[in-house]
Motif scaffolding. Structure first.
Motif, PDB file in Angstrom:
ATOM      1  N   ASP A  42       0.892  -1.066   0.198  1.00  0.00           N
ATOM      2  CA  ASP A  42       0.099  -0.014   0.021  1.00  0.00           C
ATOM      3  C   ASP A  42       0.891   1.221  -0.032  1.00  0.00           C
ATOM      4  O   ASP A  42       0.418   2.330  -0.558  1.00  0.00           O
ATOM      5  N   LYS A  43       1.839   1.077   0.603  1.00  0.00           N
ATOM      6  CA  LYS A  43       2.993   2.280   0.548  1.00  0.00           C
ATOM      7  C   LYS A  43       4.399   1.646   0.826  1.00  0.00           C
ATOM      8  O   LYS A  43       4.707   0.674   1.033  1.00  0.00           O
ATOM      9  N   ILE A  44       5.316   2.519  -0.104  1.00  0.00           N
ATOM     10  CA  ILE A  44       6.826   1.925  -0.144  1.00  0.00           C
ATOM     11  C   ILE A  44       7.644   3.151   0.109  1.00  0.00           C
ATOM     12  O   ILE A  44       7.562   4.259  -0.243  1.00  0.00           O
ATOM     13  N   PHE A  45       8.513   2.836   1.275  1.00  0.00           N
ATOM     14  CA  PHE A  45       9.577   3.647   1.641  1.00  0.00           C
ATOM     15  C   PHE A  45      10.755   3.232   1.169  1.00  0.00           C
ATOM     16  O   PHE A  45      11.221   2.248   1.466  1.00  0.00           O
ATOM     17  N   HIS A  46      11.468   3.943   0.134  1.00  0.00           N
ATOM     18  CA  HIS A  46      12.598   3.324  -0.547  1.00  0.00           C
ATOM     19  C   HIS A  46      13.918   4.082  -0.245  1.00  0.00           C
ATOM     20  O   HIS A  46      14.407   5.098  -0.565  1.00  0.00           O
ATOM     21  N   PHE A  47      14.594   3.287   0.611  1.00  0.00           N
ATOM     22  CA  PHE A  47      16.016   3.691   1.249  1.00  0.00           C
ATOM     23  C   PHE A  47      17.201   2.868   0.642  1.00  0.00           C
ATOM     24  O   PHE A  47      18.085   2.973   0.990  1.00  0.00           O
ATOM     25  N   ALA A  48      16.817   1.625   0.012  1.00  0.00           N
ATOM     26  CA  ALA A  48      17.932   0.683  -0.696  1.00  0.00           C
ATOM     27  C   ALA A  48      18.677   1.839  -1.411  1.00  0.00           C
ATOM     28  O   ALA A  48      18.378   2.377  -2.576  1.00  0.00           O
ATOM     29  N   ALA A  49      19.998   1.894  -1.113  1.00  0.00           N
ATOM     30  CA  ALA A  49      20.812   2.605  -1.952  1.00  0.00           C
ATOM     31  C   ALA A  49      22.318   2.340  -1.640  1.00  0.00           C
ATOM     32  O   ALA A  49      22.566   2.008  -0.627  1.00  0.00           O
ATOM     33  N   GLU A  50      23.100   2.713  -2.462  1.00  0.00           N
ATOM     34  CA  GLU A  50      24.786   2.975  -2.213  1.00  0.00           C
ATOM     35  C   GLU A  50      24.514   4.613  -1.655  1.00  0.00           C
ATOM     36  O   GLU A  50      24.337   5.557  -2.352  1.00  0.00           O
ATOM     37  N   SER A  51      24.991   4.569  -0.507  1.00  0.00           N
ATOM     38  CA  SER A  51      24.690   5.871   0.316  1.00  0.00           C
ATOM     39  C   SER A  51      25.841   6.773   0.660  1.00  0.00           C
ATOM     40  O   SER A  51      25.697   7.723   1.266  1.00  0.00           O
ATOM     41  N   PHE A  52      27.189   6.124   0.508  1.00  0.00           N
ATOM     42  CA  PHE A  52      28.276   6.637   1.184  1.00  0.00           C
ATOM     43  C   PHE A  52      29.179   7.493  -0.117  1.00  0.00           C
ATOM     44  O   PHE A  52      29.429   6.693  -1.242  1.00  0.00           O
ATOM     45  N   VAL A  53      29.214   8.881  -0.101  1.00  0.00           N
ATOM     46  CA  VAL A  53      29.797   9.289  -0.896  1.00  0.00           C
ATOM     47  C   VAL A  53      31.254   8.949  -1.363  1.00  0.00           C
ATOM     48  O   VAL A  53      31.608   8.746  -2.686  1.00  0.00           O
ATOM     49  N   SER A  54      32.230   8.748  -0.501  1.00  0.00           N
ATOM     50  CA  SER A  54      33.557   8.486  -0.924  1.00  0.00           C
ATOM     51  C   SER A  54      34.048   7.359  -1.883  1.00  0.00           C
ATOM     52  O   SER A  54      34.393   7.515  -3.063  1.00  0.00           O
ATOM     53  N   PRO A  55      33.271   6.043  -1.776  1.00  0.00           N
ATOM     54  CA  PRO A  55      33.600   4.916  -2.872  1.00  0.00           C
ATOM     55  C   PRO A  55      32.818   5.393  -4.094  1.00  0.00           C
ATOM     56  O   PRO A  55      33.175   4.480  -5.064  1.00  0.00           O
ATOM     57  N   SER A  56      32.300   6.422  -4.321  1.00  0.00           N
ATOM     58  CA  SER A  56      31.385   6.587  -5.464  1.00  0.00           C
ATOM     59  C   SER A  56      32.435   6.947  -6.589  1.00  0.00           C
ATOM     60  O   SER A  56      32.205   6.596  -7.732  1.00  0.00           O
ATOM     61  N   TRP A  57      33.449   7.537  -6.462  1.00  0.00           N
ATOM     62  CA  TRP A  57      34.436   7.762  -7.512  1.00  0.00           C
ATOM     63  C   TRP A  57      35.133   6.745  -7.923  1.00  0.00           C
ATOM     64  O   TRP A  57      35.542   6.743  -8.991  1.00  0.00           O
ATOM     65  N   LEU A  58      35.268   5.398  -7.088  1.00  0.00           N
ATOM     66  CA  LEU A  58      35.715   4.352  -7.318  1.00  0.00           C
ATOM     67  C   LEU A  58      34.762   3.536  -8.183  1.00  0.00           C
ATOM     68  O   LEU A  58      35.022   2.582  -9.139  1.00  0.00           O
ATOM     69  N   HIS A  59      33.594   3.396  -8.131  1.00  0.00           N
ATOM     70  CA  HIS A  59      32.460   2.968  -8.557  1.00  0.00           C
ATOM     71  C   HIS A  59      31.199   3.484  -8.944  1.00  0.00           C
ATOM     72  O   HIS A  59      30.056   3.326  -8.664  1.00  0.00           O
TER      73      HIS A  59
END
Ligand code: NDP
Length: 331
Positions: free
Chosen positions: A76-93
């Motif tokens: 009936d409702k969705i809270f969507h929190f699944a994520a890659e959430s940490f900034v630092s490794p995002s330059w590598l990936h």
């Protein structure tokens, strides 16, 4: 009959607090997605035997598995929190961040479209989407230009805007918020404040010399307790207009600090005196986001939401959490 509420990312920081918040309500059944062989369960261990919580295995980067769980639950409702959430490794990936944060969101939205259901679907956007903000542009509103400066932030802009596109194209009930740093127990120790608190707890326990290693300390943020934020998300789900963006920040000076100021306050709260601070070049990012302070006026006018928990309590709760963690030798 219970309302079926799905939380993606229930094993994470915000998702686990959202589950606790929802379970205080009657007539709610919480469904949570976890990854069968990867998810850390420590944040939801207290919920594993709760008859009102059902966990299902699903990696949101897999469109088939995502469609299956949506069809199975028909939430009936969705809270969507699944994520890659940490900034630092995002330059590598950078591609992986798009896979999870953008494509994963597409997989969920499209699964809903194919299942022909239209629940309210909350997307937890981030102040990081604004990126390079000049002093004259503060506080940030929904109209401020998005200038992301790291791959994480780009993936969050893409996630935010695809939510808008599914709303515009198919009339889907997508609720879009952009919130700023939230803190408290269970946030992983890779992030600034938990990292300082974890190190201080280790110093107090004699497990680390009296030096806290940090990244960049000059960046300024507005900080909110995660328990206030999950209430804001609940109100967003109930009261906000689908398709519209909402900034959830705090202009209250009590909640605005540089990371250096936060670290000094945490050190002042420690039982050990004379703790040194050293920059670890490995923690310094290729680009900085010097200031992020959100103006919640549009959100406040609709919901009346204001943070109730003071900044000192955010730090006390975080430090206590890591003291307990270190005491129990959980890492
Ligand atoms: P966490 O990193 O603590 O939690 C992320 C969750 O996503 C975990 O449960 C993780 O599960 C899950 N996950 C990661 N990859 C996948 C995947 N491929 N399939 C299924 N699940 C996956 O983040 P937060 O709780 O702090 O953040 C929640 C949301 O809020 C994110 O979208 C974040 O960008 C946003 N946000 C957070 C802010 C903050 O200050 N915390 C500020 C603004 C926005 P697993 O246990 O399996 O790793």
């Amino acid at each position: 009959m219970s309302t079926k509420i799905l939380i993606t990312g229930i094993t994470g920081f915000v998702g686990s607090h959202m589950a606790d918040f929802l379970l205080e309500k009657k007539e709610v059944h919480v469904y949570g997605l976890k990854r069968w062989n990867l998810s850390r369960l420590r944040n939801i261990r207290h919920l594993l035997d709760n008859g009102r919580v059902t966990l299902l295995d699903c990696d949101i980067t897999d469109p088939i598995g995502t469609r299956d769980v949506i069809e199975k639950i028909r939430p009936d409702k969705i809270f969507h929190f699944a994520a890659e959430s940490f900034v630092s490794p995002s330059w590598l990936h950078p591609s992986h961040y798009m896979d999870v944060n953008y494509k994963g969101t597409v997989n969920l939205l499209d699964a809903l479209r194919q299942a022909k259901i239209n629940p309210r679907f909350h997307i937890a956007g981030s102040g990081e989407e604004y990126g390079e903000i000049h002093e004259s542009e503060l506080p940030i509103t929904e109209k401020t230009v998005l200038r992301p400066v790291n791959p994480y932030a780009v993936s969050k802009v893409a996630q935010d805007l695809i939510g808008y596109v599914y709303h515009k194209s198919y009339g889907m009930n997508v609720i879009r918020t952009r919130s700023f740093n939230h803190e408290g127990p269970r946030r992983d120790r890779v992030f600034g404040i938990p990292s300082y608190a974890w190190q201080i707890a280790r110093i107090e326990a004699g497990k680390q010399p009296p030096v806290v290693y940090t990244g960049h300390l000059d960046d300024k943020r507005n900080f909110t307790h995660v328990r206030d934020l999950v209430e804001a998300y609940w109100l967003a789900m109930e009261l906000c207009e689908p398709g519209e963006p909402y900034v959830i920040g705090s202009e209250n000076p009590e909640n605005i600090h540089t990371f250096g100021e936060v670290l000094n306050q945490l050190i002042a709260m420690s039982t050990v005196k004379n703790i040194d601070i050293q920059t670890n070049p490995e923690f310094v990012r290729p680009t900085a986001v010097p200031r992020l302070i959100g103006d919640k006026t549009k959100f406040y006018n609709l919901t009346g939401w204001e943070p109730k928990i003071g900044f000192k309590k955010i730090l006390e709760d975080t430090l206590e959490y890591w003291r307990d963690f270190v005491r129990k030798d959980l890492y």
